[in-house]
Structure formats: C-alpha cells, structure tokens
Design a protein around this motif. Structure first.
Motif, PDB file in Angstrom:
ATOM      1  N   ASN A 168       8.863 -20.033  -6.009  1.00 49.52           N
ATOM      2  CA  ASN A 168      10.188 -20.639  -6.159  1.00 49.52           C
ATOM      3  C   ASN A 168      11.243 -19.607  -5.751  1.00 49.52           C
ATOM      4  OD1 ASN A 168      12.594 -21.808  -6.929  1.00 49.52           O
ATOM      5  ND2 ASN A 168      11.823 -22.569  -8.886  1.00 49.52           N
TER       6      ASN A 168
ATOM      7  N   ASN B 288      14.034 -18.103  -8.052  1.00 49.61           N
ATOM      8  CA  ASN B 288      13.768 -17.085  -9.061  1.00 49.61           C
ATOM      9  C   ASN B 288      14.066 -15.696  -8.505  1.00 49.61           C
ATOM     10  OD1 ASN B 288      12.862 -19.050 -10.849  1.00 49.61           O
ATOM     11  ND2 ASN B 288      10.741 -18.881 -10.151  1.00 49.61           N
TER      12      ASN B 288
ATOM     13  N   PHE C 184       5.551 -18.742 -10.100  1.00 51.27           N
ATOM     14  CA  PHE C 184       6.827 -18.052 -10.261  1.00 51.27           C
ATOM     15  C   PHE C 184       7.375 -17.559  -8.929  1.00 51.27           C
ATOM     16  CE2 PHE C 184       9.260 -14.109 -11.268  1.00 51.27           C
ATOM     17  CZ  PHE C 184      10.300 -14.711 -11.960  1.00 51.27           C
TER      18      PHE C 184
ATOM     19  N   PRO D 110      11.705 -20.213 -16.001  1.00 50.64           N
ATOM     20  CA  PRO D 110      10.678 -19.710 -15.080  1.00 50.64           C
ATOM     21  C   PRO D 110      10.263 -18.269 -15.335  1.00 50.64           C
ATOM     22  CG  PRO D 110      12.801 -19.880 -13.981  1.00 50.64           C
ATOM     23  CD  PRO D 110      12.961 -20.533 -15.315  1.00 50.64           C
ATOM     24  N   ARG D 111      11.178 -17.459 -15.892  1.00 52.56           N
ATOM     25  CA  ARG D 111      10.854 -16.044 -16.087  1.00 52.56           C
ATOM     26  C   ARG D 111       9.705 -15.841 -17.070  1.00 52.56           C
ATOM     27  NH1 ARG D 111      15.597 -11.932 -17.744  1.00 52.56           N
ATOM     28  NH2 ARG D 111      14.332 -10.251 -18.561  1.00 52.56           N
TER      29      ARG D 111
END
Length: 553
Positions: free
Chosen positions: A331, A334, A328, A302-303
């Motif tokens: 979520n 994260n 991003f 995800p980053r």
C-alpha cells in the motif's frame, strides 16, 4: 472613566480566562498525555467554536500522531474562527513542509507573522517547531526564527526551550545547554527544560550523570511521564554501549517505559511508540502481545501490520510475517521505512529455503533480494544489519542466499561490516560453486568472489585466509598463475606471524605446496620438486606429493 476601567478589567479577565481554558490541554500535551489533551481541546471547541487556537493545538496533536486528514480538518476549521485563526496556517504550513512544498509553507508562515507586535513570540515558537517537526527537519531555519524571537523577548522561557530543541537537533550541544538552562532559570515550572539537560548528557554517553539529572526531575514531579521515557531510552543506550551491562540495563529500560505508559495513556499512538521501543530493545515476545492489543483497539490501522510482521518473523513464524509485511508495503499510502523491506526480505528468504538451507524457491529469493536492495537504497546504513542475516544463511549452508545478501551488504563501503561481509561474500560464492551437485562452476560468480577477497586483502593485508580462498577461487577459474601467486602470499603471511601459526595451519600449507607444485610441474620441475618436498617435510605420508615426485623423476 470608571466605566472604561470596568471595561478594561473585564477584557483582561476574559483574556486570562481564555488562556486558562487552554492551559490544562497544554500541560497534558507537554506531559505527552495526548488523548487527555485531545479530549480537553474538543471540549473547549465545543463550548467556544470561535477558539481558533484550540483547533490549532488539536490539529497539531493529530499531526504529531501522523493522522494527517484529521489534522488538516481541524486546521481548516480553525481558519474560520474569530479568535487565533491565524495559528492554523502554521499547522497547514507544516503539512506543506512534509509535502516538500517550502514555498507554500513560507507563504502561510508570512500570513501569521504579518503585523504581529514586536514582543509577540508565540507565533515564532510554533513556526520554528513546524520546521523542526517536519518530515525533513530544518533546524537552521528554526534557529534563525527563534534567535529573532529571543532578541525581541529574551525572558520568554518557551522561546529558550524551543531554541534548545533546535540547537540539539542541529547537534550544537553547548548552545542547546545554554538555552535549556536559560529556559529553566526563567521559569522553574518548565521541567521539560530541566529534563532536556539530562537528554544532552545522554547524547554525550554520560549515562550516570544523565540518570542523576532525570532523578532531579522526578524529585520535583514524580508523575511527569516523559522523564521515564528518557530514562528508558538512556538505559537502552547504556546497555548497547556497554555490553556487559546489557541484560540489566535493558530490563530497567523496559520497566521505565512501562512506567511512562502508565503516566501517559494506553492509546493506539502511545502503544505504537511503545512498540517502536520494544523493537529497539529486541523484546519480540512483548512486541507480539502489544501488536495484538493494538489490533483489538484499531484493526484498520495499517502500521499495526508492521509490528505483527516484525514480531512474527522474530518469533519463528515466517508465513505470518510475510503476509503482514507484504500487505503493509504493497500500500503506497503507508509510510514505508527501510526496516519494513528488510523484514519482508528476510521472511521471503526463510519461506524460500528449507530447514537444511537448500534453496526451494529461487523466485522468492530474487524477490527478497529486491526488497533488501530497496532497504539499502532508502538508507545505506541498513547494510550494517545484513551481516547477521547473511551469517545465519551461511551457517545453514544456504550459500546462494547468503551470497545474494552479502552482495547487497558490500554495496555500502562505509558499512561497519564491509570487510567481513566481503569475506563472507567470497566464501559463499566459492562454496556455492563447490557443491557436489554443481556440474560446472559459474565463472561470473567466481570472479565476484575474487573481487570480494581482493577487497578484504586491500583493507586488511594480514587476513591470511583471504589469500587462501582467493587461490582456491582462481584454481576453479583455471587461472593457474594467479592461483600460485595467492597461495604463495598465503604462505608468506602465515610465516610472518610465527612458528605457532605455521604449525596450526600445516594442512593448508600442504594444500598450497601441492597446488603450486602442480602449476610448476610443466615449466619448472626443480621448483615443483622443492615444493613437494616441503609438503613431505610436514606430512611424510602425503600420497599426492609422493606420487607426483615419482612422475617428476
């Protein structure tokens, strides 16, 4: 007796062999060749599943790379090993520290240190590093632990190196220097300690001396990757602190970072670190290329969305930036940083305003401001970065959006842009209420503008235009007495600066004299006439003054 000697020698040989099994991995970790280190450690574990120290080191790498699930799996596995199992409690303890559960962490550290011999310091070093590497570093605890270890074994170079890191993190430069120097003098093969002496110089902004120190490290080992990363970061800071050297030094910084990458690895983790540096260096074209390479390597991390979002926004693609960053930040698993919300807010503002600065989506603007507020709440210093965004919107004449941004910016009175942000806030609100399509000015917005100009005047009483715009704002608010007062203060401030400044602002003087004359016309005709004649002295053909004087006769 001979049999006992043979057994003892065999035991020593076995112990040395086990240590040597891990030495290549430790060297790779120190050289920041993490993928290589992981491969070496997995080989050790496969060959010797009983080696709990290897699982600890491997878990620590995953922890460093923020892959918590994998780290935890290896730490748990290591607890069942027959050799060095207790070290894995240190890794699990750091996970507890990251979860803000200090009690659980300490209980695990106590298990590790129970019954260890007086001169055993390795456990203390790793526990101290757990405190230092936690999401919320605790350098005080680390220093206490390492001071105890140093007293027990003053010639342990790793203790001195870790102590240097702890003092450096605690901003105790002199103590850090002594510890790093002791570490290198004790073990001259420990070139990280020598490199850290250069890092201290970097922190003191002694960039020339820092580079010299790094070059001494390179002379010893030109393939030691971390020194090139430090060179890159030093040249970056040098360029930012001495703007005239910025272009040259940033190019050097980027070159040294590429060298660092070539000597470490091009894993997803290393690429992310590179991407973070590209953000600092504001090389968004390179960031976009790197982000897309990462996407090819690991499309589910995800980053990567962060880097895609940042680069898309800076390279003019607000829609792509919005899509990536919305995904991003939505979520909660994260790790969101303030800059994520800043960029998301900026992307929403860009989507919500037309090219000519008109607000086309008020709902999106409101959502953007909430994101920007989140960023400042998370990190008040993020307010420093709003000035550039606000000014862009102001220059586009998107005054409503600019005002919303500056209103968030001034919530932090310690911001380096606090004064100028207040001025822009007041101006944005004023101009937003003087648009041709405004039927009636918004008194609440104008009162905010009045306060903003007041903040400027309090902080900088010689800022003449703050008085001028405060007078204009009070004119819109129909606060005639305050209007006249601020116009007079404007005039007094300009006159105090000399004739050249008065001449330069002659049109604004006629505005002030005429507005003040209008106020005094009903209560003090003599004063009104005096002011109108001052206008005519500057502008003999001024229609308003001529007509007003006729009415006052």
């Amino acid at each position: 007796m001979n049999k006992f000697k043979i057994f003892s020698l065999a035991l020593v040989a076995t112990t040395i062999a086990k240590a040597q099994d891990l030495d290549p991995a430790k060297k790779a970790i120190d050289a920041e060749q993490f993928e290589k280190a992981k491969s070496l450690l997995k080989s050790v574990i496969q060959a010797k599943p009983s080696n709990g120290k290897a699982t600890f080191l491997l878990g620590n790498i995953y922890l460093r790379q923020n892959i918590i699930d994998s780290a935890s799996i290896y730490f748990q596995k290591g607890l069942t090993a027959t050799e060095g199992a207790k070290f894995n409690n240190i890794g699990l303890g750091q996970i507890d520290l990251d979860a803000n559960n200090k009690t659980a962490a300490q209980s695990k550290f106590d298990i590790v240190t129970k019954d260890i011999r007086k001169k055993d310091t390795e456990e203390y070093v790793y526990i101290a590093r757990a405190f230092m590497n936690a999401d919320k570093p605790d350098y005080t605890n680390a220093i206490a632990i390492l001071t105890k270890a140093a007293a027990a074994n003053p010639t342990d170079a790793q203790v001195q190196l870790a102590l240097g890191d702890a003092y450096y993190g605690d901003k105790k430069q002199n103590e850090a220097y002594v510890a790093y120097r002791n570490a290198y003098q004790t073990d001259s093969s420990l070139i990280r300690a020598k490199m850290q002496l250069g890092v201290l110089l970097k922190g003191a902004k002694a960039y020339t001396e820092a580079v010299k120190a790094y070059n001494e490290v390179i002379a010893i080992n030109s393939n030691y990757g971390p020194v090139y990363r430090e060179l890159a970061e030093t040249y970056y800071l040098w360029g930012n602190n001495e703007p005239k050297t910025y272009t040259e030094n940033i190019q050097k910084a980027l070159g040294f970072y590429e060298k660092y990458m070539s000597l470490t690895d091009y894993s997803i983790t290393s690429r992310m670190r590179h991407a973070d540096f590209l953000i600092l260096a504001k090389d968004y074209k390179a960031l976009e290329i790197e982000a897309n390479k990462m996407k090819e390597l690991d499309g589910v991390n995800p980053r990567i969305l962060r880097y895609l979002g940042y680069s898309a926004y800076e390279n003019g693609n607000a829609d792509a930036a919005y899509d990536a960053l919305q995904k991003f930040t939505s979520n909660t698993a994260n790790k969101i940083i303030p800059r994520d919300y800043l960029y998301l807010g900026q992307a929403k503002i860009k989507k919500g305003t037309s090219a000519d600065g008109k607000l086309v989506d008020p709902t999106l603007l409101a959502s953007a401001i909430l994101d920007i507020k989140k960023a400042v709440e998370m990190e008040p210093l993020a307010a420093n970065e709003l000035n550039e965004l606000g000014k862009k919107l102001y220059d586009q004449k998107a005054f409503a959006a600019a005002a919303a941004v500056f209103e968030v910016a001034v919530t932090n009175p310690d911001s380096k842009n606090y004064l100028i942000d207040n001025f822009y806030l007041g101006n944005s609100l004023y101009y937003d209420n003087t648009r041709k399509d405004v039927v009636k000015p918004d008194p609440i917005a104008l009162q905010k503008a009045d306060i903003a100009f007041g903040n400027v005047i309090t902080a900088s009483p010689t800022t003449q235009d703050a008085y001028l715009f405060r007078a204009r704002t009070n004119n819109l608010l129909e606060n005639d007495q305050m209007m006249a007062n601020y116009y007079q203060q404007y005039i007094d401030t300009v006159i105090a600066k000399g004739d050249a400044e008065v001449t330069k602002n002659s049109k604004k003087f006629t505005e002030a004299y005429n507005a003040m004359a209008s106020f005094y016309a009903n209560t003090d005709k003599a004063k009104a006439k005096e002011l109108l004649n001052k206008t005519l002295a500057i502008d003999p053909a001024n229609t308003y003054a001529i007509e007003a004087l006729k009415l006052l006769k």
